[in-house]
Design an enzyme around this catalytic site. Structure first.
Site, PDB file in Angstrom:
ATOM      1  N   LEU A 152       0.825  -1.216   0.000  1.00 26.77           N
ATOM      2  CA  LEU A 152       0.000   0.000   0.000  1.00 26.77           C
ATOM      3  C   LEU A 152       0.861   1.269   0.000  1.00 26.77           C
ATOM      4  O   LEU A 152       0.338   2.375  -0.182  1.00 26.77           O
ATOM      5  CB  LEU A 152      -0.946  -0.002   1.200  1.00 26.77           C
ATOM      6  CG  LEU A 152      -2.033  -1.098   1.181  1.00 26.77           C
ATOM      7  CD1 LEU A 152      -2.890  -1.018   2.437  1.00 26.77           C
ATOM      8  CD2 LEU A 152      -2.911  -0.977  -0.062  1.00 26.77           C
ATOM      9  N   ASP A 156       0.781  -9.680  -5.021  1.00 26.28           N
ATOM     10  CA  ASP A 156       2.053  -8.937  -4.953  1.00 26.28           C
ATOM     11  C   ASP A 156       1.890  -7.579  -5.640  1.00 26.28           C
ATOM     12  O   ASP A 156       2.732  -7.150  -6.437  1.00 26.28           O
ATOM     13  CB  ASP A 156       3.207  -9.722  -5.568  1.00 26.28           C
ATOM     14  CG  ASP A 156       4.561  -9.043  -5.338  1.00 26.28           C
ATOM     15  OD1 ASP A 156       4.635  -8.093  -4.538  1.00 26.28           O
ATOM     16  OD2 ASP A 156       5.546  -9.460  -5.974  1.00 26.28           O
TER      17      ASP A 156
END
Lengths: 311, 440
Positions: free
Chosen positions: B64, B308
């Site tokens: 993030l 991923d």
């Protein structure tokens, strides 16, 4: 669509033939003292992010003969050191009204990135470890002068194939033109997977040069010893140095080549480097003619094959 | 407020359920599932015929980027992308700037992800295994666990020193905290940018040998076997790596592993012309690897599928190949790419949902991955249209990162409704006619 010269791998045989015949034509005109001048008024940028004397001088000479102006940039003094990306450097040169770009860069594929952003023709002067197309063209012109044809020749490329853009461009060009290519060197300097490269692998020098029409040595970089890819210069010399003795197993009229700069006494001994078989000095001069051809060809959308590629 | 998701294919791997039926929600909780349910008094009924009703999907491996790398992604954009991709739970990796090696940063992430402008889904942080992810001193893992991390990892900068890794496993065993291990021996991989193989040889791009991954998978499996610490191997990419995991499982090591869609879809051949979108770590491998990875997915050696998701800003990827960062976005393409395996017969619909939801939830012991009534804090449901054909377009994604290998790819199958205590995403292609049918 701009025409670029980025990699031999992407060229078709007729395009290679056109470039070589153009180069032969330029050679004949230059050596006859005639002017060529087909590029008068054009400005070409020479952008070198790696040190180079020979290739830059060769391109400058080529541009001079064509009547082009050159503008030089070198990596050391460039804005790249100030944090500018390659893309922005290329865009800057585009808006400096350069019409073509000759570029050398240490990253494989960077000439493709430059071509995508420059907006005019780009000629590779060395693309990382990928390709060095004008070197291969110059080598081909040199072989043609001595052998008349590339078709059916056996060419042994000896040394650090893994890290060599010269080896890749030569392998593509020679195989596309009908020659048999052999890669010769220690396992640490030959790629572990060669399935997508046009050549067969020999780890033994004498087997690799047996009956070869051309023995092409590659430059050995000193850092290979530091990376544990080689034991020592002495050991390399004993196993892979091309000497007059080694050449006895090659074809009787074998020619010996080296792209320079030569580590004399390492890749070649004096006997081989200075023998009549050596074409090293011809490679240098022919480099100018093929670079003339390259600069002419990228501007000339439809290069007309000139007559007489061969002497 | 009573909502009924009606006549869908209910797929719940946590109970081995696969039947056509309905799910009843009372306020934010699942109260009933079954072939026949009590729909009386429902405020809203959504016709899900032809659609899958699955537990909310769980992505074990997301970046993030916040704090510190907000030019690449934020918790807001990342969770919105996750919701749009069908995920109700994501695990965010600790390689932020600074890394998630202290409880205050974990609090920050949990706060930020709960804010109303975020995607409305759960974020489960993964803590840094060592201070600064430097591979030397262990982070205060007990404090991190208390703050809410669900696993510990040094992710992209994996611990090279085997002794440090062994101690980390002993410590995490005591805390009952799994370690997520990216397996990469830097001494073998450090100069490379793509798989060492025929393609790298042709392109003159320094290669990353498969041994760089396999030697670390083997080390971490052996350390797991001998310490007893739960280890989750991140993104396996070679046939050798899955064979090591298979062997470790056979020997009884508490090891699990994941695969990313790009590793079971693409090969090194995609790197032709130095397209930076195909640069990732571990690198895209070969056709043989893909074949064996698919078998391992099918036979259960590979436990789950993770995105991923690794967003980068455009200026970071518009550079020569060897200068470009490793990684690609994935939150919004993972379901599409995975459903290909369902259509190809590699995974049954139930196994597909297991790999994307129940398995990762079980590995991390999250309150997720099930449609059991009242089993999770709030209802987490993902409705998937397995046959919807759509083209992935990075210009229409929620993620800030546009570095996708699937840009322009047409997929069959998409998450069309994501429900996490309330509706957090509804796809524009989700036919309005079938939703909110008022009860006559």
């Amino acid at each position: 669509m701009n025409r670029h010269l980025l990699a031999i791998r992407h060229l078709e045989r007729p395009e290679i033939e056109a470039l070589l015949s153009l180069a032969a034509d330029f050679r004949d005109r230059v050596e006859a003292g005639k002017t060529v001048d087909s590029g008068r008024g054009r400005t070409v940028g020479l952008l070198f992010f790696e040190n180079s004397t020979r290739t830059r001088v060769s391109f400058e000479q080529a541009a001079n003969y064509l009547g082009m102006r050159t503008v030089n940039f070198s990596g050391a003094g460039s804005s790249m050191r100030k944090g500018e990306t390659l893309r922005d450097t290329i865009l800057t040169l585009r808006y400096e009204r350069l019409e073509a770009l000759v570029m050398r860069h240490p990253s494989s594929g960077s000439v493709r990135l430059a071509a995508d952003h420059f907006g005019g023709p780009v000629v590779s002067a060395g693309d990382g470890q990928h390709e060095h197309p004008t070197q291969a063209l110059g080598d081909a012109l040199t072989i043609l002068e001595r052998k008349g044809s590339l078709d059916g020749l056996v060419v042994a490329i000896v040394g650090d194939v893994a890290h060599s853009r010269v080896a890749r461009s030569n392998a593509w060009l020679l195989s596309k033109m009908g020659a048999e290519v052999r890669f010769v060197g220690p396992r640490t300097l030959i790629p572990s997977h060669t399935g997508k490269l046009p050549g067969t692998v020999y780890y033994d020098l004498r087997a690799g040069v047996a009956d070869a029409d051309v023995v092409m040595c590659l430059r050995l970089q000193k850092e290979r010893m530091e990376e544990a890819t080689l034991a020592s210069v002495g050991e390399y010399r004993r196993l892979y140095q091309v000497t007059r003795g080694v050449l006895r197993s090659a074809a009787p009229d074998v020619m010996v080549m080296h792209p320079g700069p030569l580590n004399r006494g390492v890749e070649l001994d004096d006997g081989a480097a200075d023998s009549p078989a050596s074409a090293i000095t011809d490679q240098i001069t022919n480099g100018i003619y093929v670079r003339m051809a390259a600069l002419h060809w990228v501007f000339d959308g439809a290069a007309k094959p000139a007559a007489g590629a061969k002497k | 407020m009573k909502t009924v998701l009606k006549n869908g294919r209910v797929l719940d791997p946590s109970q081995d359920l696969d039947f056509v039926g309905s799910v009843v929600l009372e306020d934010a909780q699942i109260v009933e599932i079954g072939e026949e349910v009590d729909a009386s008094g429902a405020d809203s009924v959504m016709d899900c015929s032809g659609l899958w009703i699955a537990p909310g999907l769980v992505d074990m491996h997301t970046h993030l980027r916040e704090p510190g790398e907000e030019h690449r992604e934020t918790i807001r954009t990342g969770t919105q992308a996750a919701a749009a991709g069908g995920f109700t739970n994501v695990c965010c990796m600790p390689n932020t700037s600074p890394p998630l090696d202290n409880p205050a940063l974990v609090d920050f992430i949990l706060d930020r992800s709960a804010s109303p402008d975020a995607g409305g889904i759960f974020v489960a942080p993964v803590g840094a295994l060592t201070v600064g992810q430097k591979g030397q001193q262990l982070s205060d893992l007990a404090a991190l666990r208390k703050a809410g991390v669900v696993a510990a990892s040094d992710e992209g900068g994996p611990i090279q020193d085997a002794h440090v890794m062994m101690r980390a496993m002993e410590y995490c065993l005591q805390l009952d905290l799994p370690i997520m291990a990216h397996c990469d021996d830097r001494s073998l991989s450090q100069h490379g940018s793509m798989n060492e193989g025929a393609m790298s040889a042709m392109l003159g791009v320094p290669g990353i040998p498969r041994t760089a991954e396999e030697v670390m998978v083997m080390r971490n499996c052996l350390l797991s076997l001998n310490t007893g610490c739960r280890v989750h191997i991140l993104r396996v990419s070679t046939w050798g790596a899955v064979e090591m995991v298979r062997q470790a499982k056979y020997l009884g090591a508490p090891v699990t592993c994941e695969i990313c869609p790009h590793h079971f879809t693409l090969t090194e051949d995609a790197v032709d012309e130095f397209d930076v979108r195909f640069k990732t770590t571990p690198p895209l491998r070969t056709k043989v690897d893909v074949e064996i990875l698919l078998q391992a997915l099918s036979d259960g050696t590979i436990d789950c599928i993770a995105s991923d998701h690794s967003p980068y800003a455009p200026h970071e990827v518009n550079v020569p190949f060897d200068e470009a960062p490793f990684g690609m976005v994935g939150l919004e393409s993972t379901v599409g790419a995975t459903l290909r395996l369902t259509h190809n017969g590699v995974l049954s619909p139930l196994e597909t949902v297991r790999k994307l939801s129940t398995a990762p939830a079980e590995i991390l012991r999250l309150d997720a991955g099930t449609l059991k009534a009242n089993a999770t804090p709030v209802a987490q449901i993902t409705v998937i249209d397995p046959n919807l054909e759509w083209t992935f377009d990075v210009n229409r994604t929620f993620s800030k990162g546009k570095n996708s290998p699937f840009d322009g790819t047409t997929f069959r199958g998409k998450a069309v409704l994501t429900y996490c205590g309330g509706e957090v995403y509804r796809d524009p292609l989700f036919d309005d006619a079938r939703s909110h049918i008022a009860l006559a």
